[in-house]
Design a protein around this motif. Structure first.
Motif, PDB file in Angstrom:
ATOM      1  N   ASP A 109       0.849  -1.190   0.000  1.00  0.00           N
ATOM      2  CA  ASP A 109       0.000   0.000   0.000  1.00  0.00           C
ATOM      3  C   ASP A 109       0.886   1.243   0.000  1.00  0.00           C
ATOM      4  O   ASP A 109       1.968   1.250   0.609  1.00  0.00           O
ATOM      5  CB  ASP A 109      -0.902   0.050   1.240  1.00  0.00           C
ATOM      6  CG  ASP A 109      -1.946  -1.054   1.261  1.00  0.00           C
ATOM      7  OD1 ASP A 109      -2.117  -1.732   0.227  1.00  0.00           O
ATOM      8  OD2 ASP A 109      -2.556  -1.258   2.333  1.00  0.00           O
ATOM      9  N   LEU A 110       0.428   2.290  -0.673  1.00  0.00           N
ATOM     10  CA  LEU A 110       1.118   3.579  -0.683  1.00  0.00           C
ATOM     11  C   LEU A 110       0.287   4.560   0.130  1.00  0.00           C
ATOM     12  O   LEU A 110      -0.903   4.746  -0.141  1.00  0.00           O
ATOM     13  CB  LEU A 110       1.278   4.074  -2.121  1.00  0.00           C
ATOM     14  CG  LEU A 110       1.769   5.508  -2.345  1.00  0.00           C
ATOM     15  CD1 LEU A 110       3.112   5.735  -1.676  1.00  0.00           C
ATOM     16  CD2 LEU A 110       1.847   5.808  -3.836  1.00  0.00           C
ATOM     17  N   VAL A 111       0.897   5.171   1.126  1.00  0.00           N
ATOM     18  CA  VAL A 111       0.202   6.106   2.022  1.00  0.00           C
ATOM     19  C   VAL A 111       0.845   7.481   1.885  1.00  0.00           C
ATOM     20  O   VAL A 111       2.065   7.608   1.959  1.00  0.00           O
ATOM     21  CB  VAL A 111       0.272   5.639   3.490  1.00  0.00           C
ATOM     22  CG1 VAL A 111      -0.497   6.604   4.393  1.00  0.00           C
ATOM     23  CG2 VAL A 111      -0.258   4.224   3.633  1.00  0.00           C
ATOM     24  N   VAL A 112       0.024   8.508   1.665  1.00  0.00           N
ATOM     25  CA  VAL A 112       0.507   9.887   1.621  1.00  0.00           C
ATOM     26  C   VAL A 112      -0.155  10.651   2.765  1.00  0.00           C
ATOM     27  O   VAL A 112      -1.376  10.607   2.922  1.00  0.00           O
ATOM     28  CB  VAL A 112       0.166  10.566   0.285  1.00  0.00           C
ATOM     29  CG1 VAL A 112       0.717  11.994   0.261  1.00  0.00           C
ATOM     30  CG2 VAL A 112       0.733   9.773  -0.891  1.00  0.00           C
ATOM     31  N   GLU A 120       4.456  13.666   3.534  1.00  0.00           N
ATOM     32  CA  GLU A 120       5.286  12.483   3.683  1.00  0.00           C
ATOM     33  C   GLU A 120       4.583  11.333   2.985  1.00  0.00           C
ATOM     34  O   GLU A 120       3.351  11.312   2.890  1.00  0.00           O
ATOM     35  CB  GLU A 120       5.496  12.138   5.161  1.00  0.00           C
ATOM     36  CG  GLU A 120       6.290  13.177   5.939  1.00  0.00           C
ATOM     37  CD  GLU A 120       6.539  12.762   7.376  1.00  0.00           C
ATOM     38  OE1 GLU A 120       5.855  11.825   7.845  1.00  0.00           O
ATOM     39  OE2 GLU A 120       7.410  13.367   8.026  1.00  0.00           O
ATOM     40  N   TYR A 121       5.370  10.387   2.497  1.00  0.00           N
ATOM     41  CA  TYR A 121       4.735   9.195   1.918  1.00  0.00           C
ATOM     42  C   TYR A 121       5.432   7.946   2.435  1.00  0.00           C
ATOM     43  O   TYR A 121       6.601   7.957   2.782  1.00  0.00           O
ATOM     44  CB  TYR A 121       4.719   9.245   0.392  1.00  0.00           C
ATOM     45  CG  TYR A 121       6.070   9.260  -0.287  1.00  0.00           C
ATOM     46  CD1 TYR A 121       6.653   8.077  -0.721  1.00  0.00           C
ATOM     47  CD2 TYR A 121       6.748  10.456  -0.497  1.00  0.00           C
ATOM     48  CE1 TYR A 121       7.890   8.090  -1.354  1.00  0.00           C
ATOM     49  CE2 TYR A 121       7.981  10.473  -1.126  1.00  0.00           C
ATOM     50  CZ  TYR A 121       8.548   9.283  -1.558  1.00  0.00           C
ATOM     51  OH  TYR A 121       9.769   9.295  -2.172  1.00  0.00           O
ATOM     52  N   TYR A 122       4.650   6.860   2.515  1.00  0.00           N
ATOM     53  CA  TYR A 122       5.123   5.609   3.068  1.00  0.00           C
ATOM     54  C   TYR A 122       4.705   4.465   2.155  1.00  0.00           C
ATOM     55  O   TYR A 122       3.672   4.546   1.476  1.00  0.00           O
ATOM     56  CB  TYR A 122       4.495   5.330   4.439  1.00  0.00           C
ATOM     57  CG  TYR A 122       4.509   6.479   5.406  1.00  0.00           C
ATOM     58  CD1 TYR A 122       5.488   6.559   6.391  1.00  0.00           C
ATOM     59  CD2 TYR A 122       3.518   7.450   5.374  1.00  0.00           C
ATOM     60  CE1 TYR A 122       5.499   7.605   7.298  1.00  0.00           C
ATOM     61  CE2 TYR A 122       3.526   8.501   6.278  1.00  0.00           C
ATOM     62  CZ  TYR A 122       4.511   8.575   7.243  1.00  0.00           C
ATOM     63  OH  TYR A 122       4.516   9.606   8.132  1.00  0.00           O
ATOM     64  N   PHE A 123       5.482   3.408   2.167  1.00  0.00           N
ATOM     65  CA  PHE A 123       5.076   2.147   1.568  1.00  0.00           C
ATOM     66  C   PHE A 123       4.841   1.157   2.701  1.00  0.00           C
ATOM     67  O   PHE A 123       5.748   0.896   3.493  1.00  0.00           O
ATOM     68  CB  PHE A 123       6.146   1.607   0.611  1.00  0.00           C
ATOM     69  CG  PHE A 123       6.315   2.462  -0.614  1.00  0.00           C
ATOM     70  CD1 PHE A 123       5.415   2.374  -1.662  1.00  0.00           C
ATOM     71  CD2 PHE A 123       7.362   3.362  -0.702  1.00  0.00           C
ATOM     72  CE1 PHE A 123       5.561   3.177  -2.783  1.00  0.00           C
ATOM     73  CE2 PHE A 123       7.518   4.163  -1.823  1.00  0.00           C
ATOM     74  CZ  PHE A 123       6.615   4.064  -2.872  1.00  0.00           C
TER      75      PHE A 123
END
Length: 208
Positions: A109-112, A120-123
């Protein structure tokens, strides 16, 4: 003398009082009036996603079927920057300041998460097979004309724009799901290498 980060009052005795913030607390709305910054994400009429009120016109992608396009747009003119994504994106699930794009890759999942000055963004890597496929990832990164790369504090990157403002990519980190109960912290964490690599007319932001 009002701005996104400051406000000044003229006092009866002839002095002035100023209120200053480190990040924007107000922004101009469509009519040019000042409104309080509101980072709650919502779907816009054109299908994109954005905060209700943001000082730097931040926009996120909605659902899309094209293989390569913008994921996050920030700023305008020479101060604009755009982070792209190569691949189809589902409609994000919105939760306050966070937008989650589920399964952008198998098991990932990609989270912004939006902030007052940026994002910020996370995988979120959900299984071992997905982790094995995520040793390196490249995302298109575009900036306004005249942006000059320079070193930033720590291990991050900085682009200084024509107006002398700057776009900063902070040091990236990764961690596993295990948490030490006595510390309430992740058992394993490590730095992620961040680099800029030319790719045709684009520059890729590469995480390794």
């Amino acid at each position: 003398m009002t701005s996104g980060i400051s406000r000044v009052w003229a006092l009866p005795d002839g002095t002035f009082r100023a209120e200053q913030h480190l990040a924007p607390v107000r922004a101009r709305d469509a009519s040019g009036d000042w409104v309080d910054v509101d980072l709650t994400l919502e779907v816009k009429p054109d299908g994109s996603v954005g905060p209700k009120a943001h000082a730097h016109h931040l926009r996120l992608s909605g659902a899309r079927g094209v293989e390569s396009d913008s994921l996050v747009e920030l700023g305008t003119g020479v101060d604009a920057s755009e982070l792209g994504w190569r691949g189809v994106l589902p409609a994000p699930v919105l939760d306050g300041q966070k937008a989650t794009y589920a399964e952008v890759k198998p098991g990932v999942d990609l989270v912004v998460e939006v902030g007052r000055s940026g994002y910020e963004y996370y995988f979120l890597v959900k299984n071992a097979a997905a982790a094995a496929s995520m040793s390196s990832i490249a995302m298109p990164w575009r900036t306004g004309d005249g942006a000059v790369p320079e070193s930033a504090s720590g291990a991050g990157l900085r682009l200084r724009t024509a107006s002398q403002s700057s776009v900063v990519v902070s040091q990236a980190r990764m961690w596993d799901a295990r948490v030490a109960p006595e510390l309430s912290d992740h058992v394993y964490a490590a730095d992620v290498d961040v680099s800029m690599v030319p790719n045709g007319s684009d520059t890729d932001l590469v995480l390794t």
